[in-house]
Enzyme design. Structure first.
Site, PDB file in Angstrom:
ATOM      1  CG  ASN A  82      -1.490   1.363   1.523  1.00  0.00           C
ATOM      2  OD1 ASN A  82      -2.379   1.861   0.828  1.00  0.00           O
ATOM      3  ND2 ASN A  82      -0.946   2.020   2.539  1.00  0.00           N
ATOM      4  CE1 TYR A 145       0.315   7.679  -7.046  1.00  0.00           C
ATOM      5  CE2 TYR A 145      -1.508   8.203  -8.519  1.00  0.00           C
ATOM      6  CZ  TYR A 145      -1.037   7.635  -7.350  1.00  0.00           C
ATOM      7  OH  TYR A 145      -1.921   7.018  -6.480  1.00  0.00           O
ATOM      8  N   PRO A 175      -8.199   2.568  -6.267  1.00  0.00           N
ATOM      9  CG  PRO A 175      -7.502   2.874  -4.070  1.00  0.00           C
ATOM     10  CD  PRO A 175      -7.012   2.409  -5.407  1.00  0.00           C
ATOM     11  CB  THR A 180      -5.344  10.199   2.542  1.00  0.00           C
ATOM     12  OG1 THR A 180      -4.665  10.469   1.303  1.00  0.00           O
ATOM     13  CG2 THR A 180      -6.210   8.959   2.389  1.00  0.00           C
TER      14      THR A 180
END
Ligand code: NDP
Length: 250
Positions: A82, A145, A175, A180
């Site tokens: 993760n 990314y 996701p 966050t």
């Protein structure tokens, strides 16, 4: 209720990773969290969540994390890659340091985690990679990314084929925007979309893109991970599953 199962979650100390850790604990797992900063877990997680300092860019750290778990409980059932981060940058401003750090963390980190897990997981075990909707489609100022997450999905598909004969399943979860700390910080930077006001950007993105008129929660990513790690998903491998409230139906 699953009992005596052991899961490892890199970056399980905050954000999406913490949502995964919580849902695994709710399902009876012992969870080993590997990250750079030691978190303050609630008392209720005593003897259920264990922390080991880990830098996912270092292959040796993944091995030490697994050996820590095996020393305590004798086995591991699931390894969740993760840990990662996003940072927007136009192609003309990307330098070697920027590219290396994002690829080493998001992609190489998942390679080392998967390599170590493949050595220790037994039949019925699984690897879950926390990828992104950015692993399904490109977007402006986001090439590094996006490339790291497309790479993660490629890793997932290849290892599903390679480790399937040993009874090990490999899946990815993709996701979309979850507010966050990491995402909000990244959205505030100069080249990010909506850098003036990240909350407004997320709100507009939601109105214009989400079938369910909301974004997913970290705990919902955790629920999907619990399912993928379980025997209920025993025929599911090599999949990169969107968890996006219907932003990108596939
Ligand atoms: P956060 O910034 O909130 O959390 C990132 C986590 O990764 C932290 O626990 C951090 O721990 C850990 N981490 C980062 N670098 C390293 C490293 N070198 N070694 C070990 N741990 C590291 O981010 P999110 O929760 O938002 O993101 C988690 C994952 O989900 C990432 O892979 C991200 O790409 C992905 N994702 C996020 C989305 C979102 O909208 N939030 C959407 C799609 C995917 P520490 O700093 O203590 O090391």
């Amino acid at each position: 209720m699953i009992t005596d199962k052991v899961a490892i979650v890199t970056g399980g100390n905050r954000g999406i990773g913490l949502g995964i850790t919580k849902r695994l604990v709710d399902s009876g797992y012992k969870v080993f969290v590997g990250a750079r900063q030691k978190p303050e877990f609630d008392k209720e997680y005593d003897n259920k969540v264990f922390f080991q300092h880990t830098d996912v860019r270092e292959e040796e750290d993944h091995i030490k994390l697994i050996e820590f778990a095996i020393k305590k409980f004798g086995n591991i059932d699931c390894y969740i890659n993760n840990a990662g981060y996003s940072e927007w940058m136009p192609i003309d401003k990307i330098d070697d340091e920027f590219l290396s750090n994002i690829l080493n963390t998001n992609l190489k980190g998942a390679f080392w985690g998967s390599k170590a897990a493949a050595k220790y997981l037994k039949k019925g075990g699984s690897i879950i990679n926390i990828s992104s909707l950015a692993g399904k489609r490109g977007s402006s100022n986001n090439s590094a990314y996006v490339a790291s997450k497309f790479g993660m999905n490629g890793l997932t598909q290849s290892l599903a084929k390679e480790l399937g004969p040993k009874g090990i399943r490999v899946n990815a979860v993709c996701p979309v925007l979850i507010a966050t700390k990491g995402l909000l910080e990244a959205l505030k930077t100069k080249h990010a979309p909506g850098n003036e006001n990240p909350e407004e950007f997320i709100s507009n993105f939601t109105k214009n893109n989400s079938a369910l008129n909301r974004m997913p929660k970290s705990e919902e990513v955790g629920d999907l991970c619990v399912f993928l790690a379980s025997n209920k998903a025993s025929a599911v491998t090599g999949q990169c599953i969107n968890i996006d409230c219907g932003v990108l139906p596939q």
